[in-house]
Write a protein that holds these residues in place. Structure first.
Motif, short mmCIF file in Angstrom:
data_model
loop_
_atom_site.label_atom_id
_atom_site.label_comp_id
_atom_site.label_asym_id
_atom_site.label_seq_id
_atom_site.Cartn_x
_atom_site.Cartn_y
_atom_site.Cartn_z
N LYS A 1 -10.02 11.13 -17.68
CA LYS A 1 -11.99 10.29 -18.16
C LYS A 1 -12.97 10.92 -18.45
N PHE A 2 -14.32 10.40 -19.21
CA PHE A 2 -15.41 10.63 -19.61
C PHE A 2 -16.36 10.59 -18.94
N GLU A 3 -17.44 11.02 -18.68
CA GLU A 3 -18.60 11.31 -17.60
C GLU A 3 -19.27 10.27 -19.25
N GLY A 4 -19.64 11.32 -20.13
CA GLY A 4 -20.49 11.48 -21.04
C GLY A 4 -19.96 11.45 -22.84
N PHE A 5 -20.68 10.64 -23.37
CA PHE A 5 -20.26 10.84 -24.66
C PHE A 5 -21.64 10.23 -25.80
N MET A 6 -21.17 11.10 -26.80
CA MET A 6 -22.69 11.19 -27.93
C MET A 6 -21.38 10.53 -29.28
N PHE B 1 -17.81 14.25 -26.03
CA PHE B 1 -17.10 14.39 -24.90
C PHE B 1 -17.20 15.12 -24.30
N ALA B 2 -18.11 14.81 -22.80
CA ALA B 2 -18.73 15.49 -21.55
C ALA B 2 -17.27 14.95 -20.44
N LYS B 3 -15.60 15.56 -20.16
CA LYS B 3 -15.39 15.29 -18.96
C LYS B 3 -16.13 15.56 -17.46
N PHE C 1 -9.79 13.10 -25.91
CA PHE C 1 -10.01 12.18 -26.38
C PHE C 1 -10.16 11.94 -27.62
N SER C 2 -10.27 10.20 -28.20
CA SER C 2 -9.97 10.36 -29.35
C SER C 2 -11.08 9.47 -30.47
#
Length: 560
Positions: free
Chosen positions: A70-75, A141-143, A44-45
């Motif tokens: 795709k990612f499920e979570g992010f900050m 990024f949390a996949k 991811f970028s």
């Protein structure tokens, strides 16, 4: 009741699928028990619609997938380059929410659910006051629960308000035209120019009259990090340090630290450090920044402006933690940071005690031991039945020379450990220790030998010869690795070539002596010198050839 408890556990295991993760603002690391962040590049970028900004400007930030994942979570946060504190505020549209960090609202953005996402957008607004500096956006990024990346960075957004003079995608290039005029500079090799010499290690300090602000530059080749330090002495410990090193994503970041000795330094908060610029080109780390931090070196300082300057470089672990340095340079005298005109030179890389260690080892294993071994193997028939105390001359000469070699080796061994006071690592100390151990074992074995006529005498003869051969091979290897340390930063490496010439010369003498020994067994000689035996002539020839090699290396070590 069982199902109720099970569902509660599942809720905890998914660890804030609603994105309310303000507690992780500082580390940006998910608390997923049993799992740690990935060390591979993230799929991811983070991209922005601007590369420069000024006070109050708005930047659109996009999080997206590079490979269809795709990612499920992010900050998402914005931070000054090299800082760990969030800056500015965000606004969002959908599929995202705002978080408070350290009691300040809208400092970060996170997910609202664990639905799979391929892209997210948010708008960041720069502060309207204070020291801005250049900023970068960082994201986690949390996949999935077990797969996540921490500290993914965007390209640097450069501040155009005057606190940063850099332009987008233009790396800083340290140079030394102002050294001695407005900057106090320290280089290795002396007076090298980093703009022209990629093998140059360089640091420069430009300070105000009150030393309330310093502009610091550093440049040098390193696999993981480059560090500069201010010290009251030439030893590590109680030193104020700035580190420019690669983080877990391979990006350069600046850290402020305090060294307490030969352990990893204590990382300090990067306050009052602004206008950070970094560049990584062909393995060379290049950083510059402005610091308003006071230099702290403990209570030993006699002057608030004079310090020994240090440069160190080394590798970093996969998570960005610095490892023990592989290169270190210290100024020979203290530098007054308010007097740029002074000349700062590198301290002697190898103090006299290390040179004495090297010279003793060369004398022992190039000369005395070599002559002693040649006498024992080839000159037993010379002056036979002539000697003292019932011992032949060859035996007395052999014992004297070998004892002299062991004593010199022991002194050299003690000297280097007294200086280092620690295990320095690498092949050289390992080889040296093996030589020392076997050198002590050899005379013990000889002291308990049986009589020459004893039927088991051959056991001693073979053991004595094998240990001697092992010591000789290890000693030669130790000399080569030791000379390589003396010539680590010398391009031609002439001392290694001289040592190679000596090994060739010694091998040639052994071959000639062996040919003569075989000829004698057939009642012949390889050459005739009248009443003087060929083996004696060959020994004299060896000594005459040995001395130029030995003297050349001793002079070379003395000049390092």
């Amino acid at each position: 009741m069982f199902l109720y408890v099970l569902f509660c556990c599942v809720g905890v295991a998914h660890c804030y699928g609603n994105g309310l993760v303000s507690a992780a603002c500082d580390s940006m690391t998910p608390v997923h028990e049993g799992y740690s962040a990935q060390s591979t590049p993230a799929p991811f970028s983070i991209t922005t619609d601007k590369t420069t900004f000024k006070e109050g400007d708005q930047i659109t930030v996009s999080l997206s997938s590079q490979s269809g994942d795709k990612f499920e979570g992010f900050m998402l946060q914005a931070r000054r380059v090299g800082s760990s504190t969030p800056i500015g505020t965000f606004t969002v549209t959908s599929n995202a929410q705002l978080l408070s960090c350290n009691g300040v609202a809208n400092r970060a953005v996170s997910h609202t659910s664990d639905d799979k996402k391929s892209s997210i957008q948010a708008k960041w607004t720069a502060p309207t006051s204070g020291q801005l500096g250049d900023i970068e956006f960082r994201a986690t990024f949390a996949k999935g629960f077990s797969t996540f990346w921490v500290g993914v960075k965007s390209s640097v957004a450069y501040n155009g308000t005057g606190t940063s003079s850099a332009t987008p995608n233009t790396p800083t290039v340290s140079s030394n035209p102002d050294c001695g005029k407005t900057k106090v500079c320290f280089t290795q090799p002396s007076n090298c120019d980093p703009a022209a010499n990629t093998g140059c290690y360089f640091m420069a300090v430009q300070t105000t009259s009150t030393q309330s602000e310093m502009r610091i530059e550093m440049f040098g080749q390193a696999s993981g990090y480059l560090a500069i330090g201010f010290s009251d002495d030439r030893e590590m410990g109680n030193d104020d340090i700035y580190i420019c090193g690669k983080d877990s994503s391979g990006n350069l970041q600046v850290q402020h630290a305090f060294s307490t000795g030969k352990t990893a330094p204590t990382i300090l908060s990067l306050v009052n450090v602004t206008d950070i610029k970094t560049a990584l080109t062909n393995g060379n780390i290049n950083c510059s920044f402005t610091s308003r931090n006071a230099i702290s070196t403990g209570s030993r300082a006699t002057s608030a402006s004079e310090y020994h300057l240090m440069i160190a470089a080394g590798p970093s672990a996969s998570q960005g933690n610095i490892q023990i340095h592989t290169s270190r340079y210290v100024s020979s005298t203290k530098a007054n940071l308010q007097v740029p005109s002074q000349v700062i030179t590198d301290a002697e890389e190898f103090p006299a005690i290390l040179k004495a260690h090297g010279c003793l080892m060369l004398i022992s294993w190039m000369t005395t031991s070599s002559i002693g071994m040649l006498i024992a193997r080839y000159l037993k028939g010379v002056a036979k039945d002539h000697g003292c105390c019932g011992k032949d001359f060859w035996f007395m000469a052999h014992v004297f020379l070998m004892v002299l070699s062991v004593i010199a080796t022991a002194i050299a061994f003690i000297l280097v450990f007294a200086y280092e006071k620690d295990w320095s690592g690498g092949a050289h100390p390992v080889l040296g220790c093996l030589v020392m151990i076997l050198s002590l074992i050899q005379p013990i074995v000889a002291a308990f030998r049986c009589e020459p006529q004893h039927e088991q005498r051959f056991v001693f003869s073979w053991a004595h010869s094998f240990i001697a051969l092992a010591i000789k091979g290890l000693a030669v290897a130790a000399i080569f690795t030791g000379l390589a340390l003396f010539e680590e930063y010398v391009e031609d490496g002439w001392m290694l070539k001289v040592m190679g010439g000596f090994v060739t010369w010694e091998a040639l003498m052994y071959i000639l002596q062996d040919l003569n020994l075989r000829a004698k067994k057939k009642d012949s000689e390889i050459c005739s010198f009248g009443s003087t035996k060929p083996e004696t002539i060959l020994l004299i020839l060896f000594i005459l050839g040995n001395l130029p090699f030995l003297i050349a290396l001793l002079v070379g070590i003395g000049r390092t």
